[in-house]
Scaffold this motif. Sequence first.
Motif, mmCIF file in Angstrom:
data_model
loop_
_atom_site.group_PDB
_atom_site.id
_atom_site.type_symbol
_atom_site.label_atom_id
_atom_site.label_comp_id
_atom_site.label_asym_id
_atom_site.label_seq_id
_atom_site.Cartn_x
_atom_site.Cartn_y
_atom_site.Cartn_z
ATOM 1 N N TYR A 54 0.850 -1.193 0.000
ATOM 2 C CA TYR A 54 0.000 0.000 0.000
ATOM 3 C C TYR A 54 0.885 1.242 0.000
ATOM 4 O O TYR A 54 1.769 1.391 0.863
ATOM 5 C CB TYR A 54 -0.915 0.008 1.222
ATOM 6 C CG TYR A 54 -2.010 -1.032 1.145
ATOM 7 C CD1 TYR A 54 -3.209 -0.762 0.490
ATOM 8 C CD2 TYR A 54 -1.837 -2.295 1.702
ATOM 9 C CE1 TYR A 54 -4.200 -1.718 0.398
ATOM 10 C CE2 TYR A 54 -2.825 -3.256 1.616
ATOM 11 C CZ TYR A 54 -4.011 -2.960 0.958
ATOM 12 O OH TYR A 54 -4.989 -3.910 0.862
ATOM 13 N N PRO A 55 0.681 2.157 -0.959
ATOM 14 C CA PRO A 55 1.559 3.340 -1.079
ATOM 15 C C PRO A 55 1.180 4.419 -0.062
ATOM 16 O O PRO A 55 0.303 5.248 -0.311
ATOM 17 C CB PRO A 55 1.300 3.818 -2.517
ATOM 18 C CG PRO A 55 -0.107 3.370 -2.796
ATOM 19 C CD PRO A 55 -0.325 2.094 -2.029
ATOM 20 N N VAL A 56 1.820 4.419 1.091
ATOM 21 C CA VAL A 56 1.585 5.437 2.110
ATOM 22 C C VAL A 56 2.687 6.477 1.997
ATOM 23 O O VAL A 56 3.868 6.169 2.205
ATOM 24 C CB VAL A 56 1.560 4.825 3.529
ATOM 25 C CG1 VAL A 56 1.243 5.922 4.563
ATOM 26 C CG2 VAL A 56 0.534 3.707 3.609
ATOM 27 N N HIS A 57 2.294 7.708 1.651
ATOM 28 C CA HIS A 57 3.266 8.783 1.469
ATOM 29 C C HIS A 57 3.355 9.620 2.743
ATOM 30 O O HIS A 57 2.351 9.843 3.429
ATOM 31 C CB HIS A 57 2.874 9.675 0.296
ATOM 32 C CG HIS A 57 2.632 8.910 -0.975
ATOM 33 N ND1 HIS A 57 3.583 8.093 -1.543
ATOM 34 C CD2 HIS A 57 1.534 8.817 -1.778
ATOM 35 C CE1 HIS A 57 3.096 7.534 -2.645
ATOM 36 N NE2 HIS A 57 1.850 7.962 -2.800
ATOM 37 N N ALA A 58 4.552 10.096 3.054
ATOM 38 C CA ALA A 58 4.773 10.944 4.230
ATOM 39 C C ALA A 58 5.413 12.252 3.777
ATOM 40 O O ALA A 58 6.327 12.257 2.952
ATOM 41 C CB ALA A 58 5.672 10.233 5.240
#
Length: 329
Positions: A54-58
């Motif tokens: 899952y692409p979780v961006h910060a």
Amino acid sequence: MTADAERGTTERVLTLLGLLQQRQVWTGPELAERLNVTPRTVRRDVERLRALGYPVHASQGVGGGYQLGAGQDLPPLLLDDEEAIATTLSLLATAGAGGAGGAVAGAGDAALRALTKLDRVLPARLQREVRALSGSVESFGGGRAPVDPGLLMTLARACRDEVETGFDYPAGRSGSEARRRRVEPYRLVASDRRWYLLAYDLDRDDWRSFRVDRMTDVTARTWRFRPREAPDAATFVQESVASRVYPRQARFLVHAPATTVRAQVPASAAVVRPLDGERCEVLSGAANLDLVLMHVLLLGHAFEVLDPPELATRSRELAQRLLDAGPAA
């Protein structure tokens, strides 16, 4: 980690994923408060989601925080490799049967919609897996007998990865005297009754079709092969099942549209080839061609025997016998 602790972590990660789907951006402290954990635990759980694909961006600074990438408006679908592949193979087979009409066609449309949704919600790692495997499956007909999903997965991966495969397979139709076969697997094909593998048989130096339910001790090797020019998988397997597997074959010209005849004959019993809007060619096989002749007769359409020539003579003999059985004029 204990089983209870692992279960708690899984539930928390799913809750985190649900929160990320609810709004555009969350700060670390906000997520920590909602999950009742420390910001450090939030960071670890974010890494777990990333490991699942899952692409979780910060992002840092004012307005920054954690943001879920593509697919953020969809519910989570956490499947392991075997579950995802088994589901995909089943849907592909159902979707491939959609041309039969009626309820089957409706099921095929639903399967295609389900495949689309599955492709959208799976993590990227599994998306690549099922998309690649989808190219290894073809179909004709529908309503087949179940086969071990793990076996289908092994064969589909071997087709995708282009690796040699070995298995034990009965030498004859009686099912006895299994022998080891070495093949270059090409496609899995789902018929109206069974699953088949189209493969190049290395020991016989030719293309062959194999019933998956008759295979045992299936192993995929690491030895890769260069793909050969292959026949159309569904057509080759259907012709094998309906004709070539039998000791004798027959070919007929039937004066009816191919769509009409296909609705009357199971895909595993005969190959129906359209000639024009009003005629088609029917190819079938049996140990005794009288049986094939009777089946074509009972379709209720005018027909001609094309091959073998002696079957035309036999049809006239049977016709005379039927006439003689009637009352005298």
